[in-house]
Design a protein around this motif. Structure first.
Motif, mmCIF file in Angstrom:
data_model
loop_
_atom_site.group_PDB
_atom_site.id
_atom_site.type_symbol
_atom_site.label_atom_id
_atom_site.label_comp_id
_atom_site.label_asym_id
_atom_site.label_seq_id
_atom_site.Cartn_x
_atom_site.Cartn_y
_atom_site.Cartn_z
ATOM 1 N N ALA A 69 0.836 -1.204 0.000
ATOM 2 C CA ALA A 69 0.000 0.000 0.000
ATOM 3 C C ALA A 69 0.872 1.255 0.000
ATOM 4 N N SER A 70 1.963 1.219 0.788
ATOM 5 C CA SER A 70 2.882 2.346 0.843
ATOM 6 C C SER A 70 3.544 2.591 -0.512
ATOM 7 N N GLU A 71 3.926 1.501 -1.183
ATOM 8 C CA GLU A 71 4.559 1.615 -2.498
ATOM 9 C C GLU A 71 3.584 2.169 -3.529
ATOM 10 N N ARG A 72 2.302 1.759 -3.459
ATOM 11 C CA ARG A 72 1.297 2.289 -4.379
ATOM 12 C C ARG A 72 1.102 3.780 -4.156
ATOM 13 N N SER A 73 1.040 4.172 -2.869
ATOM 14 C CA SER A 73 0.867 5.585 -2.540
ATOM 15 C C SER A 73 2.042 6.420 -3.056
ATOM 16 N N THR A 74 3.249 5.904 -2.864
ATOM 17 C CA THR A 74 4.430 6.616 -3.333
ATOM 18 C C THR A 74 4.443 6.715 -4.848
ATOM 19 N N GLY A 75 4.031 5.618 -5.530
ATOM 20 C CA GLY A 75 3.982 5.627 -6.985
ATOM 21 C C GLY A 75 3.006 6.663 -7.521
ATOM 22 N N ILE A 76 1.832 6.738 -6.917
ATOM 23 C CA ILE A 76 0.829 7.733 -7.313
ATOM 24 C C ILE A 76 1.364 9.135 -7.072
ATOM 25 N N TYR A 77 2.024 9.317 -5.945
ATOM 26 C CA TYR A 77 2.580 10.625 -5.604
ATOM 27 C C TYR A 77 3.631 11.048 -6.626
ATOM 28 N N ARG A 78 4.513 10.138 -7.001
ATOM 29 C CA ARG A 78 5.554 10.453 -7.976
ATOM 30 C C ARG A 78 4.963 10.764 -9.348
ATOM 31 N N ARG A 79 3.916 10.056 -9.733
ATOM 32 C CA ARG A 79 3.367 10.197 -11.083
ATOM 33 C C ARG A 79 2.504 11.436 -11.261
ATOM 34 N N GLY A 80 1.990 11.998 -10.206
ATOM 35 C CA GLY A 80 1.132 13.167 -10.377
ATOM 36 C C GLY A 80 0.640 13.793 -9.095
ATOM 37 N N GLY A 81 0.609 13.016 -8.014
ATOM 38 C CA GLY A 81 0.125 13.546 -6.748
ATOM 39 C C GLY A 81 0.976 14.679 -6.210
ATOM 40 N N LYS A 82 2.270 14.566 -6.365
ATOM 41 C CA LYS A 82 3.181 15.608 -5.875
ATOM 42 C C LYS A 82 2.923 16.926 -6.607
ATOM 43 N N ARG A 83 2.709 16.831 -7.918
ATOM 44 C CA ARG A 83 2.447 18.033 -8.708
ATOM 45 C C ARG A 83 1.131 18.684 -8.303
ATOM 46 N N LEU A 84 0.097 17.894 -8.096
ATOM 47 C CA LEU A 84 -1.188 18.440 -7.663
ATOM 48 C C LEU A 84 -1.057 19.139 -6.314
ATOM 49 N N VAL B 191 9.318 20.927 -2.661
ATOM 50 C CA VAL B 191 10.417 20.138 -2.092
ATOM 51 C C VAL B 191 11.202 19.479 -3.216
ATOM 52 N N GLY B 192 12.504 19.593 -3.144
ATOM 53 C CA GLY B 192 13.387 18.976 -4.133
ATOM 54 C C GLY B 192 14.785 19.545 -4.001
ATOM 55 N N PRO B 193 15.740 19.056 -4.761
ATOM 56 C CA PRO B 193 17.090 19.628 -4.729
ATOM 57 C C PRO B 193 17.047 21.089 -5.168
ATOM 58 N N ARG B 194 17.816 21.928 -4.529
ATOM 59 C CA ARG B 194 17.825 23.344 -4.892
ATOM 60 C C ARG B 194 18.355 23.542 -6.315
ATOM 61 N N PRO B 195 17.770 24.474 -7.076
ATOM 62 C CA PRO B 195 18.285 24.743 -8.419
ATOM 63 C C PRO B 195 19.613 25.497 -8.324
ATOM 64 N N LEU B 196 20.642 24.947 -8.908
ATOM 65 C CA LEU B 196 21.972 25.550 -8.831
ATOM 66 C C LEU B 196 22.276 26.308 -10.125
ATOM 67 N N LEU B 197 23.520 26.384 -10.533
ATOM 68 C CA LEU B 197 23.883 27.172 -11.699
ATOM 69 C C LEU B 197 23.992 26.304 -12.949
ATOM 70 N N MET B 198 23.685 26.895 -14.091
ATOM 71 C CA MET B 198 23.739 26.160 -15.354
ATOM 72 C C MET B 198 25.136 25.597 -15.607
ATOM 73 N N ARG B 199 26.165 26.352 -15.263
ATOM 74 C CA ARG B 199 27.518 25.903 -15.579
ATOM 75 C C ARG B 199 27.959 24.699 -14.747
ATOM 76 N N TYR B 200 27.200 24.373 -13.701
ATOM 77 C CA TYR B 200 27.549 23.214 -12.886
ATOM 78 C C TYR B 200 27.172 21.896 -13.565
ATOM 79 N N LEU B 201 26.274 21.940 -14.554
ATOM 80 C CA LEU B 201 25.759 20.705 -15.142
ATOM 81 C C LEU B 201 26.868 19.780 -15.624
#
Length: 215
Positions: A8-23, A122-132
Motif C-alpha cells: 500500500a505504501s509503495e502504491r501511494s508513493t507511486g501515485i505521488y511520484r506520477r502526479g500527486g506531488k504536482r497536484l 520540495v526537491g534539490p535546490r536549483p543551482l547554476l547552469m555551468r555546474y551541469l
C-alpha cells in the motif's frame, strides 16, 4: 511492516511520484501566494526602498532533466559595479539582503515557479547552469526531479555542508521521494528557518563555487 502495508505504501508513493506531488505543489503554492500576498508586497516595497530596481533577481537555472528556466527571487545584493571594480558576493550583499536570506523571505517569488511547473515545494535546490557539466553521473541524478524551494540538504545543514555532502543528500532524496519524506522536510524547514542556521558557508555570502566532483 507487513507485506500488505508495504504494498500500500509503495502504491501511494507511486501515485505521488506520477502526479500527486504536482497536484499538491500547485494547490499549496497557490494557497501560499494568496495567504502571503501582504508579506510578498511588503518585502517587494522594502527591497525597492533599500536597493532600488530591479526588485526581483532573475537567473537561468537548470530544472528537471537540466532544462533551463528563469528562477525568481527577491534581490539581496547590490548591482555589480559599473566602473570595472570586482566585488565579491559578500561585499555586494546588503544588510537587508542578509536578513532576507536568513529568514528565507527572498525565496517567496519561487512560489510562482512552482505554479508554473518549473519547481516543486520540495526537491534539490536549483543551482547554476555551468555546474551541469561538473557533476559526476551519480550527482547528476539530482535532476531526475523538479528542483525545490526547500529540500533534504536544506534541513540537514544547508550551505554549511560541503558540496559532496549536499549533492549526496540530493540523490538520497531522489531515491526516497515520498509523501512522508516531503511532509517531514516541509515541517523541519520551518524549524530550520527559525533557527537561521547554515545560511552561508564559512567566509562566503552563500557557498563557494562548485568546481567539480572528486569522484
Amino acid at each position: 511492516m507487513s507485506a500488505s502495508t508495504r504494498a500500500a505504501s509503495e502504491r501511494s508513493t507511486g501515485i505521488y511520484r506520477r502526479g500527486g506531488k504536482r497536484l499538491f505543489d500547485v494547490a499549496a503554492a497557490l494557497l501560499l501566494l494568496i495567504v502571503l500576498l501582504p508579506v510578498i508586497l511588503a518585502v517587494a516595497l522594502l527591497v525597492l526602498l533599500a536597493m532600488g530596481r530591479p526588485v526581483l533577481f532573475r537567473q537561468r537555472r537548470p530544472g528537471r532533466a537540466g532544462r533551463p528556466f528563469i528562477c525568481l527571487k527577491f534581490r539581496t545584493m547590490r548591482e555589480p559595479s559599473r566602473n570595472g571594480t570586482q566585488q565579491s558576493d559578500r561585499q555586494r550583499l546588503t544588510p537587508f539582503g542578509a536578513l532576507l536570506r536568513r529568514t528565507s523571505l527572498d525565496e517567496l517569488p519561487e512560489l510562482w515557479n512552482v505554479v508554473r511547473g518549473e519547481m516543486s515545494l520540495v526537491g534539490p535546490r536549483p543551482l547554476l547552469m555551468r555546474y551541469l557539466e561538473r557533476y559526476s553521473p551519480r550527482q547528476a541524478r539530482r535532476h531526475e526531479v523538479r528542483p525545490g524551494i526547500t529540500g533534504w540538504a536544506q534541513i540537514n545543514g544547508r550551505n554549511a555542508l560541503t558540496w559532496e555532502e549536499k549533492l549526496e543528500h540530493d540523490v538520497w532524496y531522489v531515491d526516497q521521494l515520498s509523501p512522508a519524506i516531503d511532509a517531514k522536510i516541509l515541517l523541519m524547514t520551518l524549524a530550520t528557518v527559525v533557527r537561521g542556521r547554515g545560511v552561508s558557508a564559512a567566509d562566503h555570502a552563500t557557498m563557494p563555487e562548485f568546481r567539480g566532483s572528486r569522484e
